[in-house]
Motif scaffolding. Structure first.
Motif, PDB file in Angstrom:
ATOM      1  N   ARG A  37       1.144  -2.800   4.266  1.00  0.00           N
ATOM      2  CA  ARG A  37       0.132  -2.879   3.213  1.00  0.00           C
ATOM      3  C   ARG A  37       0.265  -1.679   2.275  1.00  0.00           C
ATOM      4  O   ARG A  37       0.883  -0.667   2.614  1.00  0.00           O
ATOM      5  N   ASP A  38      -0.347  -1.792   1.121  1.00  0.00           N
ATOM      6  CA  ASP A  38      -0.402  -0.721   0.137  1.00  0.00           C
ATOM      7  C   ASP A  38      -1.467   0.278   0.590  1.00  0.00           C
ATOM      8  O   ASP A  38      -2.618  -0.099   0.796  1.00  0.00           O
ATOM      9  N   SER A  39      -1.093   1.534   0.724  1.00  0.00           N
ATOM     10  CA  SER A  39      -2.046   2.526   1.225  1.00  0.00           C
ATOM     11  C   SER A  39      -3.212   2.745   0.263  1.00  0.00           C
ATOM     12  O   SER A  39      -4.289   3.168   0.684  1.00  0.00           O
ATOM     13  N   LYS A  40      -3.040   2.435  -1.026  1.00  0.00           N
ATOM     14  CA  LYS A  40      -4.126   2.592  -1.993  1.00  0.00           C
ATOM     15  C   LYS A  40      -5.125   1.440  -1.925  1.00  0.00           C
ATOM     16  O   LYS A  40      -6.204   1.535  -2.489  1.00  0.00           O
ATOM     17  N   PRO A  42      -6.229  -0.609   1.186  1.00  0.00           N
ATOM     18  CA  PRO A  42      -6.190  -1.027   2.586  1.00  0.00           C
ATOM     19  C   PRO A  42      -6.900  -2.345   2.886  1.00  0.00           C
ATOM     20  O   PRO A  42      -6.604  -2.980   3.888  1.00  0.00           O
ATOM     21  N   ALA A  43      -7.794  -2.775   2.016  1.00  0.00           N
ATOM     22  CA  ALA A  43      -8.467  -4.058   2.226  1.00  0.00           C
ATOM     23  C   ALA A  43      -7.709  -5.198   1.546  1.00  0.00           C
ATOM     24  O   ALA A  43      -8.098  -6.352   1.663  1.00  0.00           O
ATOM     25  N   GLY A  44      -6.636  -4.871   0.849  1.00  0.00           N
ATOM     26  CA  GLY A  44      -5.867  -5.872   0.116  1.00  0.00           C
ATOM     27  C   GLY A  44      -4.928  -6.660   1.013  1.00  0.00           C
ATOM     28  O   GLY A  44      -5.008  -6.607   2.244  1.00  0.00           O
ATOM     29  N   PRO A  45      -4.021  -7.385   0.392  1.00  0.00           N
ATOM     30  CA  PRO A  45      -3.111  -8.252   1.152  1.00  0.00           C
ATOM     31  C   PRO A  45      -2.126  -7.463   2.008  1.00  0.00           C
ATOM     32  O   PRO A  45      -1.845  -6.293   1.738  1.00  0.00           O
TER      33      PRO A  45
END
Length: 70
Positions: A37-40, A42-45
């Motif tokens: 996941r993208d660390s910026k 964390p609730a994303g895909p």
């Protein structure tokens, strides 16, 4: 990588080589899959990879398969 439970907020790891600029990804591993996941966000895909696919990807990175042309 550790084997703590995925999805609990624990178990996600960021590279120790991550810069302060925040251009990072995080990974979490379980016996069956690896999540990225993208660390910026964390609730994303999340991207999910089977263990065999992840091992081949890491081997390719180590071998320079994805390096930018000079």
């Amino acid at each position: 990588m550790n084997n703590r439970a995925i999805g609990t907020g624990r178990g996600w790891r960021k590279s120790s080589r991550s810069a302060a600029a925040g251009h990072c990804v995080e990974v979490a591993m379980s016996p069956l899959e690896v999540r990225v996941r993208d660390s910026k966000d964390p609730a994303g895909p999340e991207l999910r990879f089977g263990d065999d696919v992840w091992r081949r990807f890491v081997a390719g990175v180590r071998a320079g398969e994805f390096d930018r042309p000079a």
